[in-house]
Design an enzyme around this catalytic site. Sequence first.
Site, PDB file in Angstrom:
ATOM      1  N   ASP A  71       0.783  -1.176  -0.005  1.00 36.88           N
ATOM      2  CA  ASP A  71      -0.417   0.242  -0.098  1.00 36.88           C
ATOM      3  C   ASP A  71       1.314   1.385   0.398  1.00 36.88           C
ATOM      4  O   ASP A  71       1.366   1.592   0.607  1.00 36.88           O
ATOM      5  CB  ASP A  71      -0.994  -0.179   0.715  1.00 36.88           C
ATOM      6  CG  ASP A  71      -1.872   1.343   1.309  1.00 36.88           C
ATOM      7  OD1 ASP A  71      -1.436   2.561   0.861  1.00 36.88           O
ATOM      8  OD2 ASP A  71      -3.361   0.818   2.040  1.00 36.88           O
ATOM      9  N   ASN A 126       2.969   3.024 -10.528  1.00 34.41           N
ATOM     10  CA  ASN A 126       1.688   3.120 -12.047  1.00 34.41           C
ATOM     11  C   ASN A 126       0.720   3.340 -10.485  1.00 34.41           C
ATOM     12  O   ASN A 126      -0.854   3.458 -10.667  1.00 34.41           O
ATOM     13  CB  ASN A 126       2.072   1.960 -12.200  1.00 34.41           C
ATOM     14  CG  ASN A 126       0.165   1.922 -12.349  1.00 34.41           C
ATOM     15  OD1 ASN A 126      -0.189   1.971 -13.909  1.00 34.41           O
ATOM     16  ND2 ASN A 126      -0.668   0.914 -12.034  1.00 34.41           N
ATOM     17  N   TYR A 173      -7.004  14.951  -8.818  1.00 34.00           N
ATOM     18  CA  TYR A 173      -6.283  14.311  -9.689  1.00 34.00           C
ATOM     19  C   TYR A 173      -5.801  14.884 -10.463  1.00 34.00           C
ATOM     20  O   TYR A 173      -4.121  14.489 -10.801  1.00 34.00           O
ATOM     21  CB  TYR A 173      -7.279  13.642 -10.481  1.00 34.00           C
ATOM     22  CG  TYR A 173      -6.425  12.385 -11.452  1.00 34.00           C
ATOM     23  CD1 TYR A 173      -6.043  11.506 -10.973  1.00 34.00           C
ATOM     24  CD2 TYR A 173      -6.820  12.492 -12.810  1.00 34.00           C
ATOM     25  CE1 TYR A 173      -5.641  10.508 -11.950  1.00 34.00           C
ATOM     26  CE2 TYR A 173      -5.732  11.223 -13.895  1.00 34.00           C
ATOM     27  CZ  TYR A 173      -5.641  10.717 -13.478  1.00 34.00           C
ATOM     28  OH  TYR A 173      -4.533   9.584 -13.789  1.00 34.00           O
ATOM     29  N   LYS A 226      -1.097  14.787  -9.638  1.00 36.66           N
ATOM     30  CA  LYS A 226      -0.522  14.819 -11.473  1.00 36.66           C
ATOM     31  C   LYS A 226       0.747  15.557 -11.986  1.00 36.66           C
ATOM     32  O   LYS A 226       1.422  15.191 -12.310  1.00 36.66           O
ATOM     33  CB  LYS A 226      -1.283  13.827 -12.237  1.00 36.66           C
ATOM     34  CG  LYS A 226      -2.309  12.512 -12.164  1.00 36.66           C
ATOM     35  CD  LYS A 226      -1.345  11.490 -11.870  1.00 36.66           C
ATOM     36  CE  LYS A 226      -1.884  10.358 -12.060  1.00 36.66           C
ATOM     37  NZ  LYS A 226      -1.225   8.688 -11.319  1.00 36.66           N
ATOM     38  N   THR A 229     -10.110   1.123 -17.965  1.00 37.03           N
ATOM     39  CA  THR A 229      -9.492   0.458 -16.898  1.00 37.03           C
ATOM     40  C   THR A 229     -10.735   1.050 -16.184  1.00 37.03           C
ATOM     41  O   THR A 229     -11.212   1.290 -16.151  1.00 37.03           O
ATOM     42  CB  THR A 229      -8.564   1.225 -16.415  1.00 37.03           C
ATOM     43  OG1 THR A 229      -8.686   2.266 -16.181  1.00 37.03           O
ATOM     44  CG2 THR A 229      -7.423   0.659 -17.364  1.00 37.03           C
TER      45      THR A 229
HETATM   46  P1  NAP Z   1      -7.333   1.078 -11.839  1.00 32.60           P
HETATM   47  O1  NAP Z   1      -8.153  -0.384 -13.180  1.00 32.60           O
HETATM   48  O2  NAP Z   1      -8.391   1.870 -11.031  1.00 32.60           O
HETATM   49  O3  NAP Z   1      -6.126   0.911 -11.080  1.00 32.60           O
HETATM   50  C1  NAP Z   1      -5.273   1.720 -10.607  1.00 32.60           C
HETATM   51  C2  NAP Z   1      -4.768   0.259  -9.907  1.00 32.60           C
HETATM   52  O4  NAP Z   1      -3.933   1.345  -8.372  1.00 32.60           O
HETATM   53  C3  NAP Z   1      -5.266  -0.412  -8.581  1.00 32.60           C
HETATM   54  O5  NAP Z   1      -4.272  -1.374  -8.821  1.00 32.60           O
HETATM   55  C4  NAP Z   1      -5.556   0.092  -7.216  1.00 32.60           C
HETATM   56  O6  NAP Z   1      -5.239  -0.481  -6.203  1.00 32.60           O
HETATM   57  C5  NAP Z   1      -4.175   0.334  -7.329  1.00 32.60           C
HETATM   58  N1  NAP Z   1      -4.003   1.453  -6.118  1.00 32.60           N
HETATM   59  C6  NAP Z   1      -5.054   2.655  -5.160  1.00 32.60           C
HETATM   60  N2  NAP Z   1      -4.073   3.016  -4.425  1.00 32.60           N
HETATM   61  C7  NAP Z   1      -3.477   2.438  -4.373  1.00 32.60           C
HETATM   62  C8  NAP Z   1      -2.586   2.245  -2.865  1.00 32.60           C
HETATM   63  N3  NAP Z   1      -2.732   3.102  -1.921  1.00 32.60           N
HETATM   64  N4  NAP Z   1      -1.741   1.681  -2.830  1.00 32.60           N
HETATM   65  C9  NAP Z   1      -1.635   1.060  -4.197  1.00 32.60           C
HETATM   66  N5  NAP Z   1      -2.121   0.625  -5.192  1.00 32.60           N
HETATM   67  C10 NAP Z   1      -2.938   1.603  -5.264  1.00 32.60           C
HETATM   68  O7  NAP Z   1      -5.897   2.249 -12.831  1.00 32.60           O
HETATM   69  P2  NAP Z   1      -5.741   2.101 -14.166  1.00 32.60           P
HETATM   70  O8  NAP Z   1      -6.627   3.404 -14.713  1.00 32.60           O
HETATM   71  O9  NAP Z   1      -5.408   1.092 -14.507  1.00 32.60           O
HETATM   72  O10 NAP Z   1      -4.476   2.921 -13.872  1.00 32.60           O
HETATM   73  C11 NAP Z   1      -2.771   3.076 -13.409  1.00 32.60           C
HETATM   74  C12 NAP Z   1      -2.494   4.182 -13.373  1.00 32.60           C
HETATM   75  O11 NAP Z   1      -2.853   4.807 -14.759  1.00 32.60           O
HETATM   76  C13 NAP Z   1      -2.829   5.210 -12.026  1.00 32.60           C
HETATM   77  O12 NAP Z   1      -1.899   6.630 -12.065  1.00 32.60           O
HETATM   78  C14 NAP Z   1      -3.766   6.692 -13.571  1.00 32.60           C
HETATM   79  O13 NAP Z   1      -3.949   7.870 -12.711  1.00 32.60           O
HETATM   80  C15 NAP Z   1      -3.110   6.635 -14.993  1.00 32.60           C
HETATM   81  N6  NAP Z   1      -3.675   6.796 -15.858  1.00 32.60           N
HETATM   82  C16 NAP Z   1      -4.945   5.849 -16.195  1.00 32.60           C
HETATM   83  C17 NAP Z   1      -5.812   6.716 -17.034  1.00 32.60           C
HETATM   84  C18 NAP Z   1      -6.537   6.281 -17.985  1.00 32.60           C
HETATM   85  O14 NAP Z   1      -7.457   6.390 -18.904  1.00 32.60           O
HETATM   86  N7  NAP Z   1      -7.065   4.315 -17.512  1.00 32.60           N
HETATM   87  C19 NAP Z   1      -5.718   7.903 -17.578  1.00 32.60           C
HETATM   88  C20 NAP Z   1      -4.395   8.103 -17.546  1.00 32.60           C
HETATM   89  C21 NAP Z   1      -3.313   7.732 -16.517  1.00 32.60           C
HETATM   90  P3  NAP Z   1      -7.206  -1.117  -5.437  1.00 32.60           P
HETATM   91  O15 NAP Z   1      -7.701  -2.588  -7.018  1.00 32.60           O
HETATM   92  O16 NAP Z   1      -6.416  -1.873  -4.631  1.00 32.60           O
HETATM   93  O17 NAP Z   1      -7.701  -0.586  -6.081  1.00 32.60           O
END
Ligand code: NAP
Length: 224
Positions: free
Chosen positions: A55, A78, A147, A151, A182
Amino acid sequence: MKAALVTGANKGIGFEVARQLAARDFHVFLGARNRAAGEKAARSIGGNATFVQLDVTDGASISAAKKAVDHLDVLINNAGVMEDGDENLLTLDPEILRRTLETNTLGALRVTQAFVPLLSKSKDARIVNVSSGGGQLSDMGTWSPAYCISKTALNAVTVQLANALRDKSIPVNSVCPGWVRTDMGGKNAPRSVEEGADTIVWLATEAPRNLTGKFLRDRKEIPW
Ligand code: NAP
């Protein structure tokens, strides 16, 4: 065998990055805060993946993870949360901003501080921070202020770390994965997780080592 630690790797972009790195013969330490979800994700990747409870907001969890990782070449910060959406900064509960900074900004910093000593022993150490176009000051509106601010701050952390780690020759870069399907990105996002993971995996493996302190999307530099 090279080793990589990916935070928040039980699902989404983090899981796909872990999967691709394992397929490229990395040993992947699959970081997840939820044990059941993390173990299941590591099992689905197979022998090259080990679950590590992590975490990123919890110092004790980071210390325990440090003991579980014996060598490390690549760190992918990530893990991320997005709690806010349409409200703007005038009405945002500052508590949401604090929580978002804890994970998206300070989480990446804390994990990096913990693992730099181990990364320093690698001949090809690399750090990738998964940021977002939402953090671009040059294109900032009013959407999802907590958010986006987290970032922007993460991008500043990237530049500071890149400069602080220049003498150790450890490149540090920020990536915008694009808008990806996602749990965070939602079903209507145009990109697959494979597309979202591409630049992250490239920076973790093949990108020129002198590429550092930059913000990238689709393997190209973008404005801060
Ligand atoms: P996601 O499917 O919601 O996954 C987020 C991950 O972060 C999950 O595994 C979550 O764990 C974990 N997490 C959250 N808080 C945490 C903590 N305190 N300690 C450890 N793990 C934690 O989102 P995603 O789209 O894959 O996002 C991954 C990264 O890409 C993020 O940094 C996000 O800001 C960035 N991003 C995403 C997008 C997009 O369009 N999807 C666009 C730009 C940037 P849990 O399952 O336990 O909640």
